[in-house]
Design an enzyme around this catalytic site. Sequence first.
Site, PDB file in Angstrom:
ATOM      1  CE1 TYR A  55     -63.086 -54.127 -18.333  1.00 31.23           C
ATOM      2  CE2 TYR A  55     -65.047 -53.417 -19.537  1.00 31.23           C
ATOM      3  CZ  TYR A  55     -63.959 -53.118 -18.740  1.00 31.23           C
ATOM      4  OH  TYR A  55     -63.744 -51.823 -18.346  1.00 31.23           O
ATOM      5  CG  HIS A 104     -61.711 -46.960 -19.710  1.00 28.45           C
ATOM      6  ND1 HIS A 104     -60.392 -46.774 -19.344  1.00 28.45           N
ATOM      7  CD2 HIS A 104     -61.957 -46.097 -20.746  1.00 28.45           C
ATOM      8  CE1 HIS A 104     -59.854 -45.846 -20.125  1.00 28.45           C
ATOM      9  NE2 HIS A 104     -60.783 -45.424 -20.970  1.00 28.45           N
ATOM     10  NE  ARG A 136     -61.015 -49.956 -14.780  1.00 29.68           N
ATOM     11  CZ  ARG A 136     -60.909 -50.388 -16.038  1.00 29.68           C
ATOM     12  NH1 ARG A 136     -59.902 -50.026 -16.793  1.00 29.68           N
ATOM     13  NH2 ARG A 136     -61.824 -51.209 -16.533  1.00 29.68           N
TER      14      ARG A 136
END
Length: 340
Positions: free
Chosen positions: A267, A259, A255
Amino acid sequence: MLISTENEKDRPLERLNGPDGATLLNIYGKVSLIKQCDERLIRLIRSGRLAAPYYSPRGQEVIPAAISVLLNDDDYVVTIYRGLHDHLAKGVPLKGLLAEYFGRAAGHCKGKGGPMHITHPASGVVMTTGIVGSGIPIANGLGWASQLRGDGRIAVTNFGDGASNIGAFHEGLNLAAVWKLPVIFVCQNNQWAEHTSLAGGTSVTDIANRGAAYDMPSILVDGNDARAMWGAAREAVERARNGGGPTLIEAKTFRFNGHNLGDPAHYIPEEELAAWQLRDPHPALRALLIAEGHATEAEIAAIEESIAAEIEDAVAYAMEQPYPDESEGRLDIYDEEIAI
């Protein structure tokens, strides 16, 4: 590279002929459409012209593009909130899709579903769910219906690596294996379940190994490699179509964004992201097409320019459409013909 997982080690893996040049160009067209549409949506949201929740699939484009060229129009697809690539690959019309993103009445769900709840049965996209893993048992239901009718349709359900840790995944795989349902379980393993790394929340390195618990044929594949992804999908599609039952495919990918839009993804280790960006599937497939003589640089550029124009046309169309009338809030709640 197509890899047989442990539960298939005693079964010789069928040597599949790769996709021809026309098929690779078809896959590339879908990959480019997904990439460009993703980038356009991000610009629209950041400019304030579009207000919508958005989960970018950037980096994962090849997976549904390679699968979709093997599916029939009426085959089912169930996906999740990170589903733009799955929608476009399966053929959901762009104008209605973007109208839905803008909450307009001309959207495929009349502007009432938004990006996280796209449905377009005419393209086979039956459901987009906002709940992790919830599409798995629904795909089983679709596969069971097809099995009972004997109509030859198959169901593909897409989900992330995090979904492999919930009960519906294990219950769904078990039931599909018991009933030999024509379902393909596609784990788009992008290495991050929201903000949790694969190693931080999953007990296995390869999710495909979990298929062994249900005696289910399973394939571990490089989801950024168009040829390998196509080969894995073809094996699974043929199995499902011919009555051989389900397959679990784990497509390794990454990805590229957070998110959701607005998540800076601090992170994610910079070196890990950088390494995966070097394996970006879009330029890799573009270079392959040119190197092998399937298309020239000019022909590829023409495809990309045509896609860009199509997207701009769809954006203009969506923004011109009216919002749904307030009366729509009372419609599509339940079927009027069913006695409660």
